[in-house]
Design a protein around this motif. Structure first.
Motif, PDB file in Angstrom:
ATOM      1  N   ALA A   1      -3.071  -0.087  -3.898  1.00  0.00           N
ATOM      2  CA  ALA A   1      -3.197  -1.157  -2.909  1.00  0.00           C
ATOM      3  C   ALA A   1      -3.388  -2.453  -3.681  1.00  0.00           C
ATOM      4  O   ALA A   1      -4.210  -2.508  -4.606  1.00  0.00           O
ATOM      5  CB  ALA A   1      -4.364  -0.906  -1.971  1.00  0.00           C
TER       6      ALA A   1
ATOM      7  N   ASN B   1      -3.134   6.635  -5.254  1.00  0.00           N
ATOM      8  CA  ASN B   1      -2.985   5.586  -4.261  1.00  0.00           C
ATOM      9  C   ASN B   1      -3.003   4.205  -4.924  1.00  0.00           C
ATOM     10  O   ASN B   1      -3.817   3.949  -5.820  1.00  0.00           O
ATOM     11  CB  ASN B   1      -4.107   5.667  -3.234  1.00  0.00           C
ATOM     12  CG  ASN B   1      -4.201   7.058  -2.627  1.00  0.00           C
ATOM     13  OD1 ASN B   1      -3.233   7.551  -2.060  1.00  0.00           O
ATOM     14  ND2 ASN B   1      -5.356   7.689  -2.769  1.00  0.00           N
TER      15      ASN B   1
ATOM     16  N   ARG C   1       1.278   5.557  -1.652  1.00  0.00           N
ATOM     17  CA  ARG C   1       0.621   6.681  -2.312  1.00  0.00           C
ATOM     18  C   ARG C   1       1.657   7.706  -2.760  1.00  0.00           C
ATOM     19  O   ARG C   1       2.752   7.800  -2.187  1.00  0.00           O
ATOM     20  CB  ARG C   1      -0.397   7.356  -1.387  1.00  0.00           C
ATOM     21  CG  ARG C   1       0.211   7.991  -0.161  1.00  0.00           C
ATOM     22  CD  ARG C   1      -0.869   8.539   0.777  1.00  0.00           C
ATOM     23  NE  ARG C   1      -1.604   9.625   0.181  1.00  0.00           N
ATOM     24  CZ  ARG C   1      -1.231  10.912   0.237  1.00  0.00           C
ATOM     25  NH1 ARG C   1      -0.095  11.244   0.846  1.00  0.00           N
ATOM     26  NH2 ARG C   1      -1.964  11.845  -0.307  1.00  0.00           N
TER      27      ARG C   1
ATOM     28  N   SER D   1       0.864  -1.173   0.000  1.00  0.00           N
ATOM     29  CA  SER D   1       0.000   0.000   0.000  1.00  0.00           C
ATOM     30  C   SER D   1       0.903   1.226   0.000  1.00  0.00           C
ATOM     31  O   SER D   1       1.692   1.424   0.925  1.00  0.00           O
ATOM     32  CB  SER D   1      -0.894   0.009   1.243  1.00  0.00           C
ATOM     33  OG  SER D   1      -1.645   1.206   1.292  1.00  0.00           O
TER      34      SER D   1
ATOM     35  N   ASP E   1      -0.610  -3.827   5.589  1.00  0.00           N
ATOM     36  CA  ASP E   1      -0.727  -3.553   4.153  1.00  0.00           C
ATOM     37  C   ASP E   1       0.597  -3.756   3.445  1.00  0.00           C
ATOM     38  O   ASP E   1       0.645  -3.859   2.222  1.00  0.00           O
ATOM     39  CB  ASP E   1      -1.221  -2.123   3.920  1.00  0.00           C
ATOM     40  CG  ASP E   1      -2.675  -1.959   4.331  1.00  0.00           C
ATOM     41  OD1 ASP E   1      -3.400  -2.972   4.274  1.00  0.00           O
ATOM     42  OD2 ASP E   1      -3.081  -0.838   4.671  1.00  0.00           O
ATOM     43  N   ASN E   2       1.672  -3.779   4.227  1.00  0.00           N
ATOM     44  CA  ASN E   2       2.997  -4.083   3.686  1.00  0.00           C
ATOM     45  C   ASN E   2       3.532  -5.291   4.447  1.00  0.00           C
ATOM     46  O   ASN E   2       4.132  -5.158   5.504  1.00  0.00           O
ATOM     47  CB  ASN E   2       3.949  -2.905   3.866  1.00  0.00           C
ATOM     48  CG  ASN E   2       3.573  -1.732   2.981  1.00  0.00           C
ATOM     49  OD1 ASN E   2       3.758  -1.771   1.789  1.00  0.00           O
ATOM     50  ND2 ASN E   2       3.025  -0.684   3.585  1.00  0.00           N
TER      51      ASN E   2
ATOM     52  N   GLY F   1      -4.087  -5.413  -8.283  1.00  0.00           N
ATOM     53  CA  GLY F   1      -4.249  -4.242  -7.432  1.00  0.00           C
ATOM     54  C   GLY F   1      -4.971  -3.138  -8.181  1.00  0.00           C
ATOM     55  O   GLY F   1      -5.377  -3.283  -9.346  1.00  0.00           O
TER      56      GLY F   1
ATOM     57  N   SER G   1       3.210   5.597   2.847  1.00  0.00           N
ATOM     58  CA  SER G   1       2.556   4.296   2.892  1.00  0.00           C
ATOM     59  C   SER G   1       1.724   4.191   4.155  1.00  0.00           C
ATOM     60  O   SER G   1       2.045   4.815   5.173  1.00  0.00           O
ATOM     61  CB  SER G   1       3.592   3.168   2.840  1.00  0.00           C
ATOM     62  OG  SER G   1       2.961   1.910   2.959  1.00  0.00           O
ATOM     63  N   THR G   2       0.642   3.418   4.080  1.00  0.00           N
ATOM     64  CA  THR G   2      -0.191   3.229   5.273  1.00  0.00           C
ATOM     65  C   THR G   2       0.493   2.311   6.280  1.00  0.00           C
ATOM     66  O   THR G   2       0.157   2.314   7.469  1.00  0.00           O
ATOM     67  CB  THR G   2      -1.546   2.623   4.880  1.00  0.00           C
ATOM     68  OG1 THR G   2      -1.328   1.394   4.172  1.00  0.00           O
ATOM     69  CG2 THR G   2      -2.316   3.571   3.987  1.00  0.00           C
TER      70      THR G   2
END
Length: 434
Positions: free
Chosen positions: A98, A96, A64, A62, A137-138, A86, A132-133
């Motif tokens: 994901a 963004n 951006r 994830s 998500d990673n 994705g 990144s969030t």
């Protein structure tokens, strides 16, 4: 007591080490998201890539890319080479992503997604922010969170060159002289104002990287200055000054009375560009005259000088007029003596009648040897095949005649000898019987 103390220290150190690993676990693998940078003119488009690196088999991702919509206008976006599946979403201030990545490609690194922007600003630059969030998500394929770092990108506005001028449009130089050119590039705040110089003919003029012209040889050349896609030129003319004249073929010459010869001179140096003309003057026209093109005519036997002049430079020729050799004298001196065939070879006609006494007289041995030596010499003459054939035939004829005479004479003499011998033998026999 000492052993107990030493054992206690070792146990305490072991406990400290174990505690450190329990309280501060080993750091997990880390990845990096980075945005590329680009430049362009106002109104042009640029493409920015968001790349992944770190050597981790990343599964979920994830990330951006934030941008300033007052400076950059979103045009389009696409997923990159490491993405298995994705989605991309443009919010007006960020793009963004994901989705899931291909673990092998993710480990080797590559592009997660790319975005194309149109540059709205007229100058300056705009920063593209990567974030990144984080969290799950990673994560890797074990589902463990992977730490990450980021690196921002920049879009910079470039100002192209719109024109270039030189302070000289033409220049005339002498060989060896120099001249400096100065270039002006517009606009003054152009992003790349680098100027390069070139010469159309380096045998005439060369130019340095700073615009310094050096005259090399006579002729014309064009110096070109270039900045961006714009050019300006300067025409260069190089002159070579004459430093003298030189005689062609030496300065001591001779001509027969009534005859003529051509004198000539050349300019020094040969590439001199000064106006070049030659005037000719004879010091004594009663001995020799000279025309405007340097042709000398002998008038009377004697000596004089002929001077060539060009741009205040002179060359003097010493001319001697000799007595004319008549045609008869020339022929008698140079014409070869003709030799008739009768003088070279014996005559083939019948000899004149001689007296009986002379005919009966035999030639001496010396005259015969000379005669046959002459025949042998003629037989070996490679330049006259007809003569050789003639003498071969003559020798053959002599041999045949000699044989025709010698054989009968020999036969007769032999017969007489045996006849007389037989008769004498009979006479001796008669005497013996008596």
């Amino acid at each position: 007591m000492r052993r107990l103390l030493k054992f206690s220290v070792i146990v305490f150190a072991f406990i400290i080490i174990i505690s450190t690993f329990l309280v501060f676990p080993a750091s997990a693998a880390s990845i990096k998201y980075s945005a590329s940078s680009a430049s362009g003119t106002q109104g042009s488009t640029v493409t920015i890539n968001v790349n992944l690196s770190g050597g981790v088999e990343l599964w979920g991702s994830s990330v951006r890319l934030g941008y300033d919509s007052s400076k950059l206008q979103y045009v389009s976006s696409n997923t990159g080479s490491v993405v298995a599946s994705g989605s991309l979403n443009n919010t007006g201030s960020s793009v963004n992503f994901a989705g899931n990545l291909d673990k092998a490609k993710a480990k080797n690194g590559g592009t997660v997604f790319s975005v194309t922007f149109k540059i709205l600003m007229s100058s300056g630059s705009s920063t593209l922010t990567v974030s990144s969030t984080g969290g799950k998500d990673n994560c890797d394929y074990n589902g463990d969170e992977v730490a990450y770092t980021t690196s921002n990108g920049t879009v910079t506005v470039t100002k192209p060159v719109t024109g270039i001028t030189l302070d000289k449009s033409s220049v005339t130089l002498k060989k060896g002289e120099t001249s400096q050119l100065t270039a002006t590039v517009t606009p003054s705040d152009a992003t790349d104002k680098t100027v390069t110089y070139s010469s159309s003919n380096t045998k005439v003029a060369t130019v340095s990287g700073s615009g310094k012209i050096t005259a090399v040889g006579a002729g014309s050349a064009t110096i070109t200055a270039k900045a961006g896609s714009k050019t300006a030129t300067c025409n260069v003319s190089v002159k070579v000054t004459q430093t003298g004249i030189a005689a062609s073929g030496g300065t001591s010459r001779s001509v027969e009375e009534g005859g003529s010869l051509k004198l000539s001179v050349t300019k020094v140096p040969s590439d001199a560009t000064d106006d070049y003309s030659v005037t000719w003057v004879s010091a004594n026209t009663n001995i020799a005259t000279v025309s405007s093109n340097g042709t000398v005519t002998g008038v009377a036997v004697g000596s004089t000088t002929v001077t060539a002049k060009s741009n205040n430079w002179t060359v003097t020729f010493n001319v001697t007029v000799t007595e004319k050799v008549t045609e008869t004298e020339t022929e008698s001196a140079t014409e070869p003596v003709e030799t008739t065939e009768e003088e070279i070879f014996p005559p083939t006609t019948e000899p004149e009648t001689v007296s009986e006494t002379e005919a009966e007289t035999e030639p001496s041995q010396e005259s015969l040897s000379d005669y046959f030596a002459g025949i042998i010499e003629r037989l070996t003459d490679e330049d006259n095949k007809v003569t050789r054939l003639y003498h071969y035939l003559m020798l053959l004829a002599v041999a045949v005649i000699t044989a025709a005479i010698a054989i009968p004479v020999t036969f007769i003499a032999t017969s007489g000898y045996y006849k007389n011998k037989t008769k004498n033998d009979e006479n001796f026999n008669d005497l013996d019987e008596r």
